[in-house]
Design an enzyme around this catalytic site. Structure first.
Site, PDB file in Angstrom:
ATOM      1  N   CYS A   2      45.040  15.240  95.453  1.00  0.00           N
ATOM      2  CA  CYS A   2      45.083  16.675  95.245  1.00  0.00           C
ATOM      3  C   CYS A   2      45.236  16.895  93.746  1.00  0.00           C
ATOM      4  CB  CYS A   2      46.274  17.257  95.977  1.00  0.00           C
ATOM      5  SG  CYS A   2      46.322  16.757  97.707  1.00  0.00           S
ATOM      6  N   ARG A  27      39.348  17.697  92.631  1.00  0.00           N
ATOM      7  CA  ARG A  27      40.239  16.715  93.265  1.00  0.00           C
ATOM      8  C   ARG A  27      40.528  17.026  94.730  1.00  0.00           C
ATOM      9  NH1 ARG A  27      42.818  13.671  89.377  1.00  0.00           N
ATOM     10  NH2 ARG A  27      44.404  13.036  90.861  1.00  0.00           N
ATOM     11  N   TRP A  75      43.523  18.253  99.093  1.00  0.00           N
ATOM     12  CA  TRP A  75      42.591  17.489  99.926  1.00  0.00           C
ATOM     13  C   TRP A  75      43.448  16.916 101.038  1.00  0.00           C
ATOM     14  CZ3 TRP A  75      41.890  12.318 101.400  1.00  0.00           C
ATOM     15  CH2 TRP A  75      40.637  12.029 101.981  1.00  0.00           C
ATOM     16  N   ASN A 101      50.908  15.177  94.950  1.00  0.00           N
ATOM     17  CA  ASN A 101      49.650  14.454  95.136  1.00  0.00           C
ATOM     18  C   ASN A 101      50.022  13.024  95.492  1.00  0.00           C
ATOM     19  OD1 ASN A 101      47.042  13.368  94.943  1.00  0.00           O
ATOM     20  ND2 ASN A 101      47.268  12.996  92.753  1.00  0.00           N
ATOM     21  N   GLY A 102      49.491  12.525  96.612  1.00  0.00           N
ATOM     22  CA  GLY A 102      49.817  11.168  97.052  1.00  0.00           C
ATOM     23  C   GLY A 102      50.164  11.170  98.529  1.00  0.00           C
ATOM     24  N   GLU A 528      22.890   2.787  95.973  1.00  0.00           N
ATOM     25  CA  GLU A 528      23.418   3.932  95.247  1.00  0.00           C
ATOM     26  C   GLU A 528      22.585   5.194  95.533  1.00  0.00           C
ATOM     27  OE1 GLU A 528      26.016   4.789  93.942  1.00  0.00           O
ATOM     28  OE2 GLU A 528      25.548   6.417  92.578  1.00  0.00           O
ATOM     29  N   LYS A 532      24.124   8.622  97.106  1.00  0.00           N
ATOM     30  CA  LYS A 532      24.004   9.926  96.447  1.00  0.00           C
ATOM     31  C   LYS A 532      23.488  10.965  97.433  1.00  0.00           C
ATOM     32  CE  LYS A 532      25.912   9.626  93.855  1.00  0.00           C
ATOM     33  NZ  LYS A 532      26.720   8.682  93.174  1.00  0.00           N
ATOM     34  N   GLU A 535      26.125  11.838 100.309  1.00  0.00           N
ATOM     35  CA  GLU A 535      27.336  12.585 100.012  1.00  0.00           C
ATOM     36  C   GLU A 535      27.087  14.041  99.662  1.00  0.00           C
ATOM     37  OE1 GLU A 535      29.827  10.923  96.928  1.00  0.00           O
ATOM     38  OE2 GLU A 535      28.130  10.405  95.692  1.00  0.00           O
ATOM     39  N   HIS A 551      14.489  -7.684 109.635  1.00  0.00           N
ATOM     40  CA  HIS A 551      15.577  -8.195 110.469  1.00  0.00           C
ATOM     41  C   HIS A 551      16.292  -7.078 111.227  1.00  0.00           C
ATOM     42  CE1 HIS A 551      14.931 -12.095 108.678  1.00  0.00           C
ATOM     43  NE2 HIS A 551      14.828 -11.463 107.516  1.00  0.00           N
ATOM     44  N   LYS A 652      37.101  13.985  94.248  1.00  0.00           N
ATOM     45  CA  LYS A 652      36.607  13.143  93.157  1.00  0.00           C
ATOM     46  C   LYS A 652      37.306  11.793  93.080  1.00  0.00           C
ATOM     47  CE  LYS A 652      34.218  12.283  89.461  1.00  0.00           C
ATOM     48  NZ  LYS A 652      32.877  11.761  89.738  1.00  0.00           N
TER      49      LYS A 652
HETATM   50  O1  M6R Z   1      37.016   6.697  90.406  1.00  0.00           O
HETATM   51  P1  M6R Z   1      36.326   5.537  91.059  1.00  0.00           P
HETATM   52  O2  M6R Z   1      35.123   5.080  90.308  1.00  0.00           O
HETATM   53  O3  M6R Z   1      37.265   4.399  91.350  1.00  0.00           O
HETATM   54  O4  M6R Z   1      35.830   6.098  92.441  1.00  0.00           O
HETATM   55  C1  M6R Z   1      35.181   5.280  93.361  1.00  0.00           C
HETATM   56  C2  M6R Z   1      34.500   6.094  94.431  1.00  0.00           C
HETATM   57  O5  M6R Z   1      35.425   6.885  95.107  1.00  0.00           O
HETATM   58  C3  M6R Z   1      33.396   6.986  93.861  1.00  0.00           C
HETATM   59  O6  M6R Z   1      32.449   6.260  93.152  1.00  0.00           O
HETATM   60  C4  M6R Z   1      32.684   7.755  94.998  1.00  0.00           C
HETATM   61  O7  M6R Z   1      31.979   6.872  95.805  1.00  0.00           O
HETATM   62  C5  M6R Z   1      31.770   8.833  94.419  1.00  0.00           C
HETATM   63  N1  M6R Z   1      31.923  10.051  95.138  1.00  0.00           N
HETATM   64  C6  M6R Z   1      30.327   8.470  94.476  1.00  0.00           C
HETATM   65  O8  M6R Z   1      29.492   9.450  93.966  1.00  0.00           O
END
Ligand code: M6R
Length: 657
Positions: A2, A27, A75, A101-102, A528, A532, A535, A551, A652
């Protein structure tokens, strides 16, 4: 994960909290709240479910005065997103207010014990126990009450605490969740991240684990759990607040995609001095690095994909075995670490990802040397590692990572050059050829960005294809309704269809999954690209090593999925072409990412759609391939009307396990 913010001073606390929370919204964005106290010890508490706008809409036309306040953007981890579960939380009375936060792991047992003492709970959150404990332990000194409370907490926390009895004090505390104190003139701040207070101050203190700050408008005193004062270093932030602003772009994601040429240029300028790669904070001697015989890379999400690509890069340059693991697996696995021989490389944009941080600690305990590749300066992972290489990407706000990814890739290429110099696995001629190739990257990226209209066109054509299909479904619905004599039944059916088609885009797109295929150094690019798309559009997408198609995944192929094939000119180009032929033979629809000028792949037997990238040594092509894949996902999300910068269920940085 958060966002928290706090203020004490003479200005209007509400204005400052709102400003700070707006920049922390990345966040978490399922509810938000503020608590403001004025000089006459009156409390104003407002909590709202939903995006931050719900809170600010409520504040319009309200005069909220007060010099002290805490705010939160959530969050959800414990308890659904609603007003009762939104922060700030309070005890039996509204005299003690807490933002957090945590995760408080032992909240359940604490709650049971507090209930026996007569405490009544009004939310399902883990946080509420903190407010009750502070209330229970308060004997006229808020700092002591918080110190005592912390002694009972298991888990992770960044806390902001205020109390109606001491309206001139703001308490901040942290363990395993980020928290900074901002130092102003006659005012002070706390926040989860720098952009939240950057327009107010550039001088900050990074709190470390188990540190508690007692903050008044003119003083900041940091103590340990026993109340012993700790002298903290003030850090001056040198980057600009505008890098965390949209600057006229419709979304942070697009702005960050377009920033990539400058980011790569900045990295090259900073890291290459007289044809030599330099890292200022690597903190591992050349002798220690020369001794390394194996490398373990650990990361999550996009950073994990950068790590996978790092494996290809480092193996080629160093000729030693490199393993890659997701942090959530690595931390619980049998970690095979040979002292002085194994180097652990952690990759993290935020430097706060809980599983990556836990992996760091687990590996450290076994005597491994830790090098981290981080974007956020001063983050927990950066500080706890033996050495750190900052990726210099600037603040990344969009939940979908873009510029941080290519910055991580570039860092791996540079690290490869640096280590291969030490290990003498590269010749001077090779080094100079690589450096020359790397210098071309920013302009190649600019070229892709300049020609992004083509990607947009393909994305929107695909969205239209989906809408056409949806319209067909509605036609079918109408026919069904006409056939029903019973109007009640017809209505039921209509509602069922309507809810189905208006629910998650993923489901609406059920007939239109995406497959991303790549080989060798571009296999991670395929993963990747799929991440993208998933998400930000909620479309189901998978990335595969193209050779794996036969396979299993090839069973998915008919005309509906879009198969994105990364087929740039390389040593595996012919192999990619034969994979594409296999897809086309099964009536598949192919979008090829190809090298400019490749006439073969333009042929109908290979590609329905084509996106070109400039010619580059294929070893470096992941740096370019990333861009059209990011733009494709972005444009489909925009076409579908998705919330690009704040996709559902995500935040994030994932500071919980
Ligand atoms: O802050 P970080 O790079 O450790 O975060 C890792 C993942 O949570 C982050 O890359 C996540 O997969 C992104 N939303 C991807 O776009």
């Amino acid at each position: 994960m958060c966002g928290i913010v706090g203020y004490i001073g003479d200005k209007n606390a509400a204005t400052i909290l709102v400003e700070g929370l707006r920049s922390l919204e990345y966040r978490g964005y399922d509810s938000a709240g503020i608590a403001i106290v004025d000089k006459r010890k009156r409390l104003y508490l407002l909590k709202k479910k939903g995006k931050f706008k719900a809170l600010t809409d409520c504040l319009i036309n309200r005069q909220v005065a007060g010099h002290l306040g805490i705010g939160h953007t959530r969050w959800a981890t414990h308890g659904e997103p609603n007003e009762a579960n939104a922060h700030p939380h309070y005890g039996n009375t509204r005299n003690f207010l807490v933002v957090h936060n945590g995760i408080i792991e032992n909240h359940h047992e604490l709650k049971l014990a507090l209930k026996k003492d007569g405490h009544r709970f009004s939310s399902q959150t883990d946080t509420e126990v903190v407010a009750h404990l502070v209330e229970k332990f308060y004997k006229g000194d808020l700092l002591s009450a918080v110190c005592r409370t912390i002694g009972y907490l298991k888990g992770s926390f960044a806390l902001g605490v205020i109390c109606m009895h001491e309206p001139d004090i703001l308490i901040a505390a942290r363990k395993d969740s980020p928290l900074i104190v901002g130092l102003g003139k006659g005012e002070n701040f706390i926040a989860s991240d720098v952009p939240a207070i950057l327009s107010r101050t550039r001088d900050i203190i990074y709190l470390d684990n188990n540190e508690i700050a007692k903050i008044s408008k003119t003083q900041v005193k940091v103590v340990d759990l026993k109340g012993k004062e700790i002298k903290k270093k003030k850090v001056r932030i040198t980057w600009n607040a505008d890098s965390a602003e949209k600057a006229g772009y419709s979304h942070f994601m697009l702005k960050e995609i377009e920033e990539q040429p400058q980011v790569i240029e900045r990295i090259l300028r900073h890291r290459i001095k007289s044809k030599t790669v330099t890292f200022e904070n690597i903190n591992l001697s050349r002798a220690a690095l020369k001794n390394i015989t194996n490398i373990q890379i650990v990361a999550c999400g996009t950073a994990y994909h950068a790590g996978l690509c790092g494996k290809y890069i480092l193996e080629k340059m160093l000729q030693i075995p490199i393993n890659v693991d997701t942090s959530s697996e690595f931390r619980y696995r049998q970690q095979i670490i040979t002292k002085n021989k194994t180097l652990i490389i952690l990759v993290s944009q935020s430097g706060e990802t809980a599983d990556t941080l836990a992996s760091l600690r687990a590996a450290k305990e076994k005597g491994a040397k830790i090098l981290s590749i981080c974007n956020v300066v001063g983050s927990s992972i950066a500080r706890e590692s033996d050495g750190v290489i900052y990726t210099l990407a600037g603040p990344e706000i969009s939940v979908a990572s873009t510029k941080a990814y290519t910055a991580q890739l570039m860092t791996f290429y540079l690290l490869g050059l640096y280590l291969s110099g030490i290990k003498e696995t590269i010749t001077a001629k090779q080094l100079s050829r690589y450096l020359k190739e790397m210098e071309k990257i920013p302009d190649c990226m600019r070229d892709i960005i300049k020609n992004q209209k083509k990607v947009k066109k393909i994305a929107h054509e695909y969205v239209d294809r989906y809408h056409y299909r949806l319209a067909e479904q509605f036609k079918f619905l109408e026919d069904d309704i006409v056939q029903f004599k019973d109007p009640k039944k017809a209505l039921e059916l209509a509602e069922k269809w309507a809810s189905l088609s208006h629910s998650a885009y993923g489901r609406r797109f059920g007939d239109f999954p995406f497959l991303y295929l790549g080989r060798n150094v571009n296999y991670p690019s395929a993963l990747e690209g799929a991440l993208k798309l998933k998400e930000i559009t909620y479309i189901s997408a998978e990335g595969y090593a193209a050779g794996e198609m036969k396979h299993g995944p090839i069973a998915l192929i008919d005309e509906f999925p879009l198969v994105v094939c990364i087929a740039t000119k390389s040593e595996v180009y012919e192999k990619m072409l034969s994979n594409i032929r296999e897809i086309k033979a099964r009536n598949g629809t192919v979008l090829s990412i190809a090298t400019k000028g490749d006439k073969e792949i333009r042929k109908k037997e290979y590609s329905n759609y084509i996106i070109e990238i400039p010619e580059i040594d294929d070893f470096f092509s992941p740096l370019l391939v990333a861009l059209p894949l990011q733009i494709l996902a972005y444009q489909i999300a925009v076409g579908l009307g998705c919330d690009v910068d704040q996709p559902r269920n995500l935040a994030k940085s994932v500071t919980v396990e």
